[in-house]
Design an enzyme around this catalytic site. Structure first.
Site, short mmCIF file in Angstrom:
data_model
loop_
_atom_site.label_atom_id
_atom_site.label_comp_id
_atom_site.label_asym_id
_atom_site.label_seq_id
_atom_site.Cartn_x
_atom_site.Cartn_y
_atom_site.Cartn_z
N ASP A 474 0.83 -1.21 0.00
CA ASP A 474 0.00 0.00 0.00
C ASP A 474 0.87 1.26 0.00
O ASP A 474 2.06 1.22 0.31
CB ASP A 474 -0.90 -0.03 1.24
N ASP A 542 -10.70 1.89 -3.19
CA ASP A 542 -11.27 1.58 -1.87
C ASP A 542 -12.79 1.54 -1.95
O ASP A 542 -13.45 1.11 -1.02
CB ASP A 542 -10.85 2.66 -0.85
C1 GLA Z 1 -5.76 1.94 2.36
C2 GLA Z 1 -6.15 0.80 1.45
C3 GLA Z 1 -7.20 -0.04 2.12
C4 GLA Z 1 -6.67 -0.55 3.44
C5 GLA Z 1 -6.23 0.62 4.31
C6 GLA Z 1 -5.52 0.14 5.55
O1 GLA Z 1 -6.80 2.84 2.49
O2 GLA Z 1 -6.57 1.27 0.22
O3 GLA Z 1 -7.59 -1.10 1.30
O4 GLA Z 1 -5.62 -1.43 3.21
O5 GLA Z 1 -5.32 1.46 3.60
O6 GLA Z 1 -5.07 1.19 6.32
#
Ligand code: GLA
Length: 778
Positions: A474, A542
């Site tokens: 990420d 997301d």
């Molecule tokens: C980001 C990612 C999510 C999740 C969060 C965790 O927003 O896109 O899918 O992994 O971080 O903090």
């Protein structure tokens, strides 16, 4: 393939020709890019005719009053020689001026692809043409690379600058490609958005002046994806001239479309010159990212197919190339930071019962990461959450019968972390200013070797210790305050950061190609071909609301295949939009990507559990077609419908998702077209799906033998244990009839309910399976 003569270079793919001319002064002209030409066609006929002098133009030669660079379709261009359009370069030359004059010096044709040293390159190309240009006054060279990917109808381009002089040259701008086309009433299509609304397709006419598609956030960004289309005005999904462009790069990108007064349209694409400055010392070279182009006269689906094949064949590499991807359960939306081993194991056991294959432990497992204000950078297991350590936990998951995957955000650090306390100098910040935070975190300085070593060591040791088979990588904030104490020249910062990232990814995952890497950046903030060279799939957004995903995944599908898009089924009402959607629709949208589930399974009703188990089994049966099939955006003629189709390689099976956004009253008949099949007879059937009785509210009294309170306990219990059957249709007919369109059963309009009425309502959907009749069935 690649052929040359005195005056031209010709690059042929299976269906396209790209023709470059060389003028008598050694400039490169862009002659033609379009459908495959016959062998006899060439520069003589296709080059722009130069027979007039345009008033007020600057002439390149005193002896030639019709040779003005400003009025030509060029393949590369300079500053200060009479071309007033956007130049692909801006170099501060040894004489202090910005004037250049790059002229053909020689060329080479090589078999295959030429890989770059520090940046990912597409692999498996057929042939590469290198045209070497030299400045007329100084020993500075630009090598233009063209690689032909014959079967996928893609040509890649990049430029390399070499300084063979004795003094440094300052590069303030160097694009990877430049080319001029005569206007065809072009429309430009870009993917724009932001967090939870990535990849929305926008169209704008190419008008006089410059239109820019760029990113300045340090990543390819969710604001403007690097990919774009240039299409003739009337082009649609199936017809018309379309050019597609994309870039194998994950940092700040920049593309311009400039239409001048002669109606020539210039396309430039490359690293963003914003805050960029590179000092090229003698004997050094600078490589620009590789850009890819494709042309099709068969509309947007045509260029999409070329780009999809290109990515599956020449970008994605390693063990997961063309390999079916596992169905995963990610615990993020189920728990956020609030979990312990008991909660995780329960979730994993539930997932296993539903047929899910991979369990992914998301954020929160390390350091003091109990919220997003602490812990980033400290990748040691939190013993309160996983008392026996990561290896023991991973073994427990594997004993349940699931593979195990783990989340990292290795490029970031919280100020409240051991890493930051011991190494504040690892973070990007200026000594004389207070730092600005994004999601409470700072970015680690990947320009520094010691930081790259730290990340490689931390991540690799956990991967090996716990035998991880999947990683979610990420990156949750934009870069600001671009500055590194490791650099003398801060204009190199953004590009060096990306080179650092590519080095780290190569060192970690190169020796561990068995690991499936899914890249993520707050969803699709770094959805690009550069990342796809390392991570076969990317978390598209997301946002898992299926109605939003119809826009996000459709937008991305113009350039990226389904196999690259992480797509999950989550809870309803949706976390970000509060929209309530049927479970079937959430599944149907996620089917056209790499399927996962991201919700707390313990709250599922028995009926929903059966539903999900059936979904998972269905997806497994057709997984290859969902992930790697030929994808079509099918025209629907109604603004409240989205129709997606994916067809097997043998053209004997098609899967069609039919989505209704907002219902209209007394909806007219719907038609379903199934295209792309081979000739023959086929059976089409609806995937049977449950109709949850809560969807009917007060209407239930019309079908139930006794009057029930629609909000009462009986109804709520009944909804958990019973459901109705939605309309299932089955027809047998020819591929021609399917391509023309089959009228479907009517939709519910309030005058009765039976099994031949489609119950879609707002956000309803159906999946149709079309399969070739085999000999026995006939
Ligand atoms: C980001 C990612 C999510 C999740 C969060 C965790 O927003 O896109 O899918 O992994 O971080 O903090």
């Amino acid at each position: 393939m690649i052929t040359t003569d005195e005056r031209s270079f010709r690059l042929d793919t299976d269906c396209t020709t790209y023709l470059i001319g060389k003028t008598k002064y050694g400039h490169l002209e862009h002659i033609y890019y379009g459908n495959l030409l016959s062998k006899e066609d060439g520069v003589n006929v296709l080059a722009q005719k130069r027979s007039i002098m345009v008033g007020s133009s600057v002439l390149y030669s005193r002896e030639d009053d019709v040779y003005s660079l400003d009025g030509m379709c060029l393949e590369w261009s300079d500053n200060g020689r009479g071309d007033y359009r956007y130049s692909p370069t801006e170099f501060k030359m040894p004489d202090g001026s910005f004037v250049t004059d790059f002229i053909y010096e020689r060329h080479e044709i090589l078999e295959g692809t030429v890989a770059m040293e520090a940046m990912p390159t597409a692999y498996g190309g057929d042939q590469t043409l290198i045209i070497i240009l030299k400045d007329k006054t100084y020993p500075i060279f630009i090598d233009l690379y063209y690689t032909v990917f014959k079967q996928t109808n893609v040509i890649s381009r990049r430029a390399v600058v070499r300084n063979e002089g004795s003094v440094p040259v300052t590069i303030r701008r160097i694009m990877s490609i430049s080319m001029d086309l005569p206007d065809e009433c072009f429309q430009m299509y870009t993917l724009d958005g932001g967090w939870i609304k990535e990849g929305n397709l926008h169209k704008r006419p190419v008008s006089y002046g410059i239109t820019v598609n760029s990113s300045t956030t340090g990543a390819s960004s969710n604001r403007h994806n690097p990919a774009f289309l240039l299409a003739e005005a009337d082009a649609n999904e199936d017809y018309g001239s379309v050019y597609a462009f994309n870039m194998i790069y994950s940092g700040n990108h920049y593309s311009i479309i400039e239409k001048n007064e002669r109606d020539y349209v210039r396309v430039c694409m490359g690293i963003n010159p914003h805050l960029f400055e590179w000092i090229l010392s003698p004997e050094e070279k600078f490589e620009t990212p590789e850009c890819v182009m494709s042309y099709s006269s068969q509309g947007f689906n045509g260029t999409s197919h070329n780009m999809h094949d290109f990515i599956n064949e020449h970008i994605v590499r390693g063990d997961y190339k063309k390999k079916e991807r596992p169905i995963l359960l990610n615990n993020w939306e189920a728990h956020f930071f609030d979990f312990n081993e008991g909660k995780l194991l329960r979730l994993a056991r539930d997932a296993k019962k539903l047929g899910i294959e991979l369990f992914v432990l998301d954020d929160g497992w390390f350091g003091d990461r109990n919220h997003d204000r602490a812990g980033l950078g400290d990748y040691r297991v939190n013993p309160k959450k996983l008392p026996d350590g990561m290896k023991a936990f991973a073994d427990k998951i594997r004993n349940i019968g699931l593979d195990f995957g783990l989340w990292f955000e290795p490029e970031m650090v919280n100020e409240d972390s051991e890493l930051y306390r011991s190494h504040p100098e690892y973070a990007i910040k200026l000594p004389n200013r207070h730092s600005v935070l994004g999601r409470n975190q700072l970015v680690l300085d990947l320009c520094k070797k010691e930081v790259r070593d730290y990340i490689v060591e931390q991540v690799s040791s956990i991967l090996d210790e716990a035998k991880i088979s999947y990683v979610k990588w990420d990156m949750n904030r934009h870069i600001a305050e671009a500055f590194s104490t490791a650099l003398k020249n801060q204009g190199e910062f953004y590009h060096r950061y990306i080179l650092g990232l590519y080095e780290v990814l190569t060192r970690i995952f190169g020796p561990r190609s068995h690991i499936l890497l899914e890249s993520c950046s707050s969803g699709g903030n770094r959805f690009d071909l550069g990342m796809l060279c390392y991570s076969p799939q990317i978390w598209a957004s997301d946002d898992t609301d299926p109605i939003e995903r119809l826009k996000i995944q459709a937008g991305l599908s113009y350039f990226y295949p389904q196999s690259t898009m992480g797509a999950h089924v989550s809870g309803s009402p949706h976390q970000q939009t509060l929209r309530e959607t049927p479970l079937a629709t959430r599944f149907h949208a996620a089917c056209f990507g790499c399927l996962g589930y991201e919700l707390d399974l313990k709250y599922l009703s028995p009926e929903q559990r059966k539903d999900i188990a059936e979904q998972v089994a269905f997806y497994k049966q057709y997984r290859k077609i969902f992930q790697y099939g030929r994808f079509y955006r099918v025209k629907s003629y109604k603004s409240n419908k989205v129709i997606w189709e994916t067809v097997s390689e043998d053209k004997e099976t098609a899967l069609t998702g039919f989505f209704q956004t907002l219902a209209t009253a007394a909806e007219s008949s719907d038609k379903l077209k199934v295209i792309g099949l081979k000739k023959g007879r086929f059976t089409i059937r609806t995937r049977s799906q449950r109709l949850y009785i809560e969807r009917f509210g007060g209407l239930i009294k019309h079908v139930a033998p006794v009057e029930l309170n629609p909000d009462g306990v009986i109804m709520r219990v009944a909804n958990r244990h019973y459901s109705l059957k939605d309309c299932v249709e089955t027809y047998t007919c020819s591929s021609e009839a399917l391509a023309a369109g089959i009228p479907l059963c009517e939709q519910f309009i309030g005058t009765g309910y039976h099994e031949s009425i489609r119950m879609l309502g707002d956000f309803g959907s159906n999946m149709y399976i079309t399969e070739k009749e085999n000999e026995q069935q006939k």
